[in-house]
Design an enzyme around this catalytic site. Structure first.
Site, mmCIF file in Angstrom:
data_model
loop_
_atom_site.group_PDB
_atom_site.id
_atom_site.type_symbol
_atom_site.label_atom_id
_atom_site.label_comp_id
_atom_site.label_asym_id
_atom_site.label_seq_id
_atom_site.Cartn_x
_atom_site.Cartn_y
_atom_site.Cartn_z
ATOM 1 N N GLU A 186 0.871 -1.364 -0.025
ATOM 2 C CA GLU A 186 0.105 0.010 -0.032
ATOM 3 C C GLU A 186 1.016 1.259 0.015
ATOM 4 O OE1 GLU A 186 -4.054 -1.423 1.960
ATOM 5 O OE2 GLU A 186 -2.674 -0.373 3.171
ATOM 6 N N GLU A 263 -6.813 -7.340 -0.325
ATOM 7 C CA GLU A 263 -7.430 -7.200 1.008
ATOM 8 C C GLU A 263 -8.783 -6.863 0.946
ATOM 9 O OE1 GLU A 263 -5.177 -4.750 3.914
ATOM 10 O OE2 GLU A 263 -3.403 -5.338 3.298
#
Length: 783
Positions: A186, A263
């Site tokens: 991320e 995710e």
């Protein structure tokens, strides 16, 4: 046919049969690649149905049970982070044994017919201490984390080489279960630096992952900032999302690529002082059903969260929001490994997409037990835990004192302060208690952004003692460079005969109290000798020990709601942090760490208990707050009078669930941002905001690390922690929301910490909860 040939044929047939249900690759190797809008496993279309599990959060004797639970849920893959800081707790001292034996965890997945996705970081977030980065990196004070800082990159390369030694032999190409490896994590939420991400990619390859598929993950709003052309791209989002919206831009850029949510958030993590987080099962299952019906792969984060044992729970930012010990995450498999109603609801849907009947749900490895109240009678003061002593002109941090986790006792002598004054602790990380000549005069709590306490008059030569407990280091955003202890100056200011006088305190003595079971045992055995008189404090803080007996071993939950704040060890195992404010009041004690007969409990309480009794119960308590102050921001005295103020901008936001920028007519100087919400997109009385940024006159985002909420007329704290600070917590899936039934307009006021020049405001409505309404009409004030 010879018996050996029959046996080989049987084994091959069973492997092929298991492969259709997600079994691991055959021992002679296989392939995992991308095809036209699909992944290809050994050349055939394959949908990844992954379960996120974290090996340090599960006691090793329970690893296989949790993997079997995931398989019975309908998953075909296990997804896991590699936590650098648990494997290299001291520089160049690597540990991949016992609880850290990540290769064995992967082999257990393969044994049970599961593939593996590895996410080795080096940064992982995961609500884990410093996002997985080792604390000792901060001994180099000028280090640039997650950038091409030479020292940082040197250490990353050394660690990744060790990971490669453990896991590269287990890739699918070499007959193992690992089908994908992630590069960084991320990064779009941290910055924009493709050369750095490319360098991490090269290190991953160099460490032995030469043939396995590499990918990177980010949010739909920022994935292009660091997307590399030669890596697979995946999206992260949560329950309640619009699936097509989340993948729309990726489809435009790579129309033939397979889609994956790497995710998909089943729930959320809990923070000290806030309510337990939950997400609706129906919404989660509906999203997964939609993804599977469209051939979209996913990893369910978390399928089983487990526990951040010991000191491994991290903290979030902006501000400082430490995470609780439990990582239950409202996941389908709860903290202690049991199937929840959410599990069975999801299992029904997963069965629709399975090639055959799903395996039976395995029995729990241990029964739940309770233990009657017992007293921890043995006690020694906190000072008995002192391990080392040093002096310096100015306060030193934990890192400068070569201590990763624990408490430091700072002492200095004071000048005469004839009148009452104010003590300012500039950067007390994280929980500080202040004593003068042994008497407690106040405390500061970083969670509440407290930096000052009222100080009584003091005589010259009085001794000030400040006991600073460090909690988990920040795990998200730029603030991961999170030093512990007294990180700035300590000053006293007072009005002396009409003059403002300030004393910047110098000449400190620092005494370390490491957080470890070994140090606790040493303290209880008498510590390190006589305690200096200035450390004889009027407090019940210290070490407590007691025992309980078991005829039958089982999983249980140690109730700590009568205690203050600190750590617990059971039979030498670090069970985790407790804090009376909640919401977590019990600590999970795995039965595999207990024994028949006598069991030892050691508590380090840095505040002191109300009572010295504890007990064990057969169910957890994860949602009981015992707050001293409200966590709402509705103090009428903090509401600004805007009746005669001129707004810096007025207008209507679009209904689009994407970033929107409001440029001010001209740059405005001010410390506060006030957003008056005049209407909601759905016409109701509830408004929400996922994220807000301010830009300076040059269009650059202003740092938000010092932002706090000054005032909010309405916050839905009871319905899901939708307080004002969620509008700038770097998490697009959390949001500020007002309470239904409270009339418009609504007002949110943000304190930027100092005067800034603001040229524009960026606003993001909630993108992951499509039922939540955004703001329509607005007035923005900078003052």
């Amino acid at each position: 046919m010879q018996k050996s040939s029959i046996f080989r044929t049987l084994v091959l047939s069973l492997a092929l049969l298991a492969g259709t249900a997600g079994a691991s690759a055959a021992s002679d190797g296989g392939t995992f690649t991308t095809g036209n809008k699909t992944f290809l496993l050994n050349g055939k279309p394959f949908v990844v149905k992954a379960a996120e599990l974290h090996y340090p959060r599960i006691p090793r004797p329970y690893w296989e049970h949790r993997i079997k639970m995931c398989k019975a849920l309908g998953m075909n893959t296990v997804c896991l982070y590699v936590f650098w800081n648990i494997h290299e707790q001291r520089e160049d001292q690597f540990d991949f044994t016992g609880q850290n034996d990540i290769a064995e965890f992967c082999r257990l997945a393969q044994k049970n017919g599961m593939y593996v996705i590895v996410r080795p970081g080096p940064y992982v977030c995961a609500e884990w201490e410093m996002g997985g980065l080792p604390w000792w990196l901060l001994k180099k004070k000028d280090i640039r984390l997650r950038e091409q800082d030479p020292y940082f990159m040197e250490r990353v390369e050394k660690f990744m080489a060790k990971v490669g030694e453990q896991l590269a032999p287990l890739t699918i190409q070499r007959g193992g279960p690992i089908i994908m490896v992630q590069v960084e994590n991320e990064y779009g939420s941290y910055g924009e630096d493709k050369p750095y991400v490319a360098a991490i990619r090269d290190i991953v390859r160099k460490s032995g992952f030469t043939d396995v598929a590499l990918f990177q993950c980010d949010w739909a709003s920022n994935f292009t900032r660091n997307g590399l052309d030669d890596l697979m791209w995946t999206m992260n989002f949560g329950t309640g999302s619009n699936i097509d919206d989340q993948f729309r831009h990726l489809r435009e850029l790579r129309p033939d690529a397979p889609l994956m949510c790497s995710e998909f958030w089943s729930g959320w993590f809990d923070k000290w002082g806030a309510r337990h987080e939950t997400r609706p099962a129906a919404d989660m299952v509906a999203n997964i059903d939609e993804m599977l019906s469209k051939g979209i792969s996913f990893s369910l984060y978390m399928t089983h969260g487990g526990t951040s044992f010991g000191h491994w729970a991290g903290a979030n930012s902006p501000g400082f929001a430490p995470d609780v010990t439990s990582y239950d995450y409202d996941a389908p498999i709860n903290e202690y490994g049991a199937a929840t109603p959410k599990y069975y609801t999801l299992r029904e849907t997963m069965q629709k997409y399975a090639d055959g009947k799903l395996p039976s749900v395995p029995k729990a490895p241990a029964q739940l037990i309770s233990v009657p109240k017992f007293e921890l009678k043995e006690y020694v003061p906190l000072s008995f835990g002192i391990d080392s002593v040093c002096s310096a002109r100015t306060p030193l941090t934990f890192e400068e004192l070569d201590m990763g986790w624990g408490t430091v006792v700072y002492s200095t002598t004071l000048p005469e302060v004839a009148k009452s004054g104010v003590l300012t602790l500039n950067g007390a990380h994280d929980y500080a208690q202040v004593y003068i000549d042994g008497r407690c005069v106040g405390r500061t709590d970083r969670v509440r952004n407290e930096t000052t306490i009222a100080l009584p008059p003091v005589k010259k030569g009085s001794v000030m003692t400040i006991v600073v407990e460090g909690m988990g280091r920040i795990n998200f955003g730029r603030a991961i460079k999170d030093f512990k202890g007294l990180t700035g100056d300590v000053a006293i200011s007072a009005d002396i005969d009409g003059d403002d006088v300030t004393w910047n305190l110098k000449d400190w003595t620092m005494r370390t109290i490491p957080d470890s079971y070994e140090n606790a045992v040493k303290a209880l055995a008498g510590g390190h000798g006589d305690v200096p008189s200035e450390l004889k404090l009027s407090t019940r803080a210290g070490y407590y020990r007691g025992t309980f007996n078991l005829k039958k071993v089982g999983d249980t939950f140690l109730n700590m709601e009568k205690w203050g704040k600190g750590q617990v060890y059971v039979n030498g195992h670090a069970i985790g942090r407790f804090w009376r404010i909640g919401p977590q009041q019990t600590l999970f004690v795995p039965g595999c760490w207990l024994k028949k007969g006598s069991n030892e409990v050691v508590v380090l309480d840095v505040v002191g208990p109300q009572e010295t009794e504890v007990w064990c119960q057969n169910k957890p308590e994860l949602d009981k707050l015992q707050l001293e102050k409200s966590n709402l921001h509705n103090n009428p005295g903090d509401r600004p009078d805007l009746n005669s103020a001129k707004p810096s901008a007025t207008g209507n936001f679009s209904s689009a669930r994407e970033w929107q920028t409001v440029k001010l007519g001209s740059a405005v100087k001010g410390r506060y941002i006030a957003i008056e919400c005049l209407g909601a997109q759905d016409g109701g009385d509830v408004v929400s905001m996922a994220e807000i940024y301010a830009q300076d006159a040059a269009g650059k985002r202003i740092d938000r690390n010092s932002w706090t909420v000054k005032y909010a007329d309405s916050e839905d704290a009871a319905g899901g922690n939708h307080t004002g600070d969620k509008a700038f917590d770097l998490q697009e899936s959390t949001y500020w929301s007002t309470v239904s039934g409270v009339s418009l307009p609504h007002l949110l006021v943000i304190d930027m910490g100092k005067i800034q020049t603001v040229g524009a405001i960026e606003y993001l409505p909630c993108t992951t909860q499509t039922s939540v309404s955004g703001i329509k009409g607005y007035k923005i004030y900078i003052y």
